[in-house]
Design a protein around this motif. Structure first.
Motif, mmCIF file in Angstrom:
data_model
loop_
_atom_site.group_PDB
_atom_site.id
_atom_site.type_symbol
_atom_site.label_atom_id
_atom_site.label_comp_id
_atom_site.label_asym_id
_atom_site.label_seq_id
_atom_site.Cartn_x
_atom_site.Cartn_y
_atom_site.Cartn_z
ATOM 1 N N UNK A 99 20.941 -54.059 -53.500
ATOM 2 C CA UNK A 99 19.891 -53.241 -52.864
ATOM 3 C C UNK A 99 19.779 -53.562 -51.378
ATOM 4 N N UNK A 100 19.094 -52.665 -50.662
ATOM 5 C CA UNK A 100 18.828 -52.885 -49.238
ATOM 6 C C UNK A 100 20.094 -53.029 -48.408
ATOM 7 N N UNK A 101 21.149 -52.329 -48.762
ATOM 8 C CA UNK A 101 22.462 -52.344 -48.097
ATOM 9 C C UNK A 101 23.269 -53.633 -48.348
ATOM 10 N N UNK A 111 18.425 -58.775 -53.219
ATOM 11 C CA UNK A 111 18.756 -58.655 -51.801
ATOM 12 C C UNK A 111 18.939 -60.054 -51.227
ATOM 13 N N UNK A 156 17.003 -63.178 -52.267
ATOM 14 C CA UNK A 156 16.866 -63.415 -53.711
ATOM 15 C C UNK A 156 17.887 -64.424 -54.237
ATOM 16 N N UNK A 182 15.694 -46.582 -42.594
ATOM 17 C CA UNK A 182 17.125 -46.882 -42.603
ATOM 18 C C UNK A 182 17.813 -46.267 -41.384
ATOM 19 N N UNK A 239 14.509 -52.107 -62.594
ATOM 20 C CA UNK A 239 15.971 -52.090 -62.670
ATOM 21 C C UNK A 239 16.539 -50.878 -63.390
ATOM 22 N N UNK A 245 10.239 -53.871 -52.991
ATOM 23 C CA UNK A 245 10.539 -54.078 -54.406
ATOM 24 C C UNK A 245 11.939 -53.659 -54.823
ATOM 25 N N UNK A 246 12.443 -52.575 -54.286
ATOM 26 C CA UNK A 246 13.696 -52.036 -54.842
ATOM 27 C C UNK A 246 14.778 -51.760 -53.816
ATOM 28 N N UNK A 247 14.435 -51.796 -52.538
ATOM 29 C CA UNK A 247 15.435 -51.455 -51.523
ATOM 30 C C UNK A 247 15.972 -50.038 -51.718
ATOM 31 N N UNK A 248 15.166 -49.192 -52.312
ATOM 32 C CA UNK A 248 15.581 -47.789 -52.509
ATOM 33 C C UNK A 248 16.354 -47.561 -53.795
ATOM 34 N N UNK A 249 16.732 -48.631 -54.502
ATOM 35 C CA UNK A 249 17.555 -48.487 -55.700
ATOM 36 C C UNK A 249 16.723 -48.425 -56.958
ATOM 37 N N UNK A 291 11.298 -44.399 -46.307
ATOM 38 C CA UNK A 291 12.290 -45.478 -46.362
ATOM 39 C C UNK A 291 13.613 -45.044 -45.729
ATOM 40 N N UNK A 350 18.081 -57.403 -61.545
ATOM 41 C CA UNK A 350 19.036 -56.925 -60.545
ATOM 42 C C UNK A 350 18.304 -56.397 -59.314
ATOM 43 N N UNK A 351 18.952 -55.544 -58.563
ATOM 44 C CA UNK A 351 18.420 -55.055 -57.265
ATOM 45 C C UNK A 351 18.096 -56.235 -56.347
#
Lengths: 452, 305
Positions: free
Chosen positions: A205-207, A263, A266, B267, B165, B249-253, B263, A260-261
């Protein structure tokens, strides 16, 4: 709900234009201030006050440099972290960007392409060890034949592992995995230690997922883009292997944990917490885990990336404000040569680091490879080592021959796109890898076509 | 500012205007401070943002005008549709939860006879937490391994959920966080509205034999109709700007399932270094929000008149 008004935040940089007053247009900066005339340069990334040891070493170096060059004054600017992508553009817009500013490799090509750094090619000819710098490292700061910055640190990606967990799982920490099959076996044994134990952790996540996809892809000999940089090249057997490898560990072996996810922070936190067995990372990960996440140097080891053919280069360095005068650029290059590129001085003053009780012995940074200054640095580092050097020997030996590879063009955009397949294989058992790669390729081609 | 209207008997003309200004000088002085702050910190950045969306800039050289190119760039981005759909879905879900839950909570609090003050404090408590702290607290609650929510499900002999997730549950998980964080504010506003309803109406309804639900349906809702409508519009405007929850929380995922317009804007501006693209997205969002804001202003005006 009260989320921040992003549109205003976006424009905040502009506000700084009015608030700032042109950092590089100081009174001492008049044309013709060359030669013996006084010049002041602001330099970023002075260690923060909270880091007393590194701060005092920096200040000591500044005093020594100013004594050596009485006409140059260093105006140190501290910050933690040294660069924040959120404020970079705002500082530039507001004229508060340092004359000598700190950058990660990840951003260098973007900054060059945007015209946000000065061309220092004519000024670096006097740097005596420039010819000894690893060409792949110097290339990070080059566009064509022009040089836009100088490196501070360099590392290649490897496999960071928890020696304590290896021992608990009945694995030999002195013989870390050399192949992905061995990584699978080790991960399974670590995950079997009990609830909360994760054999192998990965970002998605987050690139950061796309970033590590690129690292793994390079390791397997794949390419992110075609040689002309105009099309994606990751939809390849190597790209497929990266995702299949993760899918197997996540769903068949159940060795990657259920959360998961993840970054950047983590995995460091999990490493520091002592429940994560392995992750892709360079020796600086151990330093961060030790400094910020309560891990202990002796509990961790680093080895070369399994089966690696190449490695995504990482590190940081300095670039010069495009508004800086020639005099400032000359002074900046002198400072960088003194502090970042001289064995036994500045960042390579390992005797002082040992005296201060700072960690010495990690096989980073590697700026010079096997050249004379490189050998000298390794010798000094070994002579003053304060951390268990043997824990990092597999990395030093295994990585020596691995080529550093540059980040692809439009790196962050591609990483954002590749977060999708990375998160898919780690969160969905029925993820269709071929389809995910084909979709990502189509999106990446659009981005690359638009920029070419 | 009642002093701005001159009495009918006062002579009109430039002299009257000057004396009017003189009399209100102190008031204008106070007003100026607020106006300057608004102009400098709110309006100027907004105008600049609009300009940015039509420019390409590196903040070093003079910006160049590129017309609608930034808008085309972001509209052609494959993530653009995902971001808008997710934002609309988030807003819709946030209305279902964030709109109804505080209203029900306010009715319950209003009906209570004991521990009113304590419960109001308890309901308002989450609002006092910094948003980042609240969001990170939920990160722990949602942990698929040892997280609080899955432990509760386990106690109830229900299967564990993947929460953040999974593409099926990630967005709704963010809505839950958002609802929890903002429950207190909504509840207090509704409670204030409920308490302004004359008690006689309820007494009359009770005399007519109306139970709780009938009282709510025939008295509470009609009496709070305007505030309900205003809150609906404010909720839409606020939730469409959702950023901090996906950011932290999710970074977009996963798989862009929680990528929102705000968001994506972040970016573009900060990850891709494309402030023009970020500005274009910001302007698009602003136009949509202005439509709802216009409704809100219209409602407020109707209410005043």
């Amino acid at each position: 709900m009260k989320p921040p008004k992003i549109q205003m935040l976006l424009a905040a940089g502009i506000v700084l234009t009015a608030a700032g007053c042109g950092g590089s247009e100081a009174a001492d900066d008049k044309p013709g201030a060359a030669g013996g005339s006084a010049v002041t340069i602001s330099v970023g990334c002075q260690p923060p006050r909270s880091n007393t040891l590194e701060r005092s070493a920096w200040d000591e170096d500044v005093a020594a440099f100013e004594k050596l060059h009485p006409n140059i004054k260093i105006d140190s600017k501290d910050a933690f972290p040294c660069i924040n992508p959120d404020t970079f553009q705002a500082k530039l817009a507001g004229g508060t960007m340092e004359d000598v500013f700190y950058v990660y490799y990840t951003d260098v090509q973007k900054i060059i392409a945007a015209g946000q750094a000065a061309d220092i090619t004519p000024y670096v000819s006097g740097v005596s060890r420039l010819k000894d710098l690893r060409p792949d490292v110097l290339n990070v700061f080059k566009s064509g034949e022009k040089i836009y910055g100088l490196p501070r640190t360099n590392y290649t990606t490897g496999l960071v592992y928890n020696r304590k967990l290896f021992t608990q799982a009945g694995l030999n920490p002195d013989a870390p995995p050399k192949t992905w099959a061995e990584v699978h076996e080790a991960a399974k044994k670590i995950a079997a230690l009990g609830p909360g134990h994760v054999g192998f952790g990965e970002y998605s996540a987050g690139n950061t997922g796309g970033w590590h996809f690129a690292a793994s892809l390079y390791g397997r000999g794949g390419e992110m883009v075609t040689p002309d940089g105009k099309a994606a090249a990751f939809n390849s057997p190597e790209g497929k292997a990266v995702l299949e490898n993760l899918k197997k560990m996540r769903w068949t072996d159940n060795s990657m944990g259920s959360k998961q996810l993840l970054q950047w922070e983590d995995l460091m936190r999990m490493m520091g917490g002592g429940k994560l067995g392995m992750m892709i990372g360079a020796p600086d990960v151990v330093q961060t885990v030790n400094n910020d996440f309560k891990g202990k140097f002796e509990d961790y080891g680093v080895t070369a990336l399994p089966e690696a053919k190449a490695s995504l280069g990482g590190g940081d360095g300095y670039m010069i404000n495009p508004k800086a005068t020639p005099e400032k650029i000359k002074a900046a290059v002198l400072w960088l040569e003194f502090h970042e590129l001289t064995p036994g001085r500045g960042q390579f003053d390992y005797e002082r680091s040992k005296r201060q009780g700072r960690p010495v012995g990690l096989p980073i940074p590697d700026l010079y490879g096997d050249t004379e200054p490189g050998k000298e640095i390794v010798k000094l580092r070994e002579a003053n080592a304060t951390v268990p050097v043997a824990n990092f020997a597999p990395f030093a030996q295994g990585s020596a021959a691995i080529q550093n590879k540059l980040e692809p063009p439009k790196a962050q955009e591609l990483y954002a796109i590749l977060d999708v397949p990375m998160s898919a294989v780690l969160t969905r058992q029925d993820a269709d890898i071929d389809q995910l790669l084909a979709d990502a390729e189509a999106k990446a081609n659009k981005v690359l076509a638009a920029s070419s | 500012m009642s002093t701005t209207t001159a009495p009918a008997s006062r002579p009109r003309g430039p002299g009257a205007l000057r004396s009017g200004i003189r009399r209100n000088l102190t008031a204008y002085g106070f007003l100026c401070g607020a106006l300057i702050c608004f102009a400098f910190f709110s309006w100027y950045p907004m105008v600049q943002e609009v300009l940015l969306s039509f420019q390409r800039t590196n903040f070093v050289d003079e910006p160049t005008w590129v017309g609608w190119a930034n808008f085309r760039t972001v509209a052609e981005d494959a993530a653009f549709a995902d971001a808008w759909l997710n934002t609309i879905a988030f807003t819709g879900l946030a209305l279902v939860f964030g709109y109804v839950v505080p209203f029900v909570a306010a009715i319950v609090l209003n009906e209570l006879r004991h521990a009113k003050a304590y419960l109001r404090f308890v309901v308002y408590l989450p609002v006092m937490l910094p948003p980042a702290v609240a969001v990170l607290l939920f990160k722990w609650f949602y942990d698929p391994g040892a997280g609080l929510f899955n432990q509760i499900l386990d106690l109830a002999h229900l299967p564990a959920l993947s929460w953040l997730d999974s593409t099926d549950t990630a967005l709704i998980s963010l809505v839950i966080v958002s609802t929890w964080m903002n429950l207190g504010t909504g509840t207090l506003i509704y409670l204030a509205a409920l308490q302004s309803i004359p008690g006689e109406l309820y007494e009359a309804a009770e005399l007519d034999g109306a139970g709780l639900f009938k009282r709510v349906w025939h008295v509470t809702i009609p009496q709070t109709k305007l505030i309900l409508l205003v809150m609906l519009l404010l909720q839409i405007v606020a939730t469409m700007q959702v950023f901090i929850e996906p950011y932290l929380l999710t970074g977009g995922g996963p798989e862009n399932a929680t990528l929102t317009v705000a968001y994506l804007m972040y970016q573009y501006a900060f990850n891709f270094g494309d402030f023009g693209g970020g500005g274009a997205l910001g302007l698009m969002l602003m136009v949509v929000l202005m439509v709802f804001s216009a409704f809100y202003l219209r409602l407020s005006r109707d209410n005043q008149s």
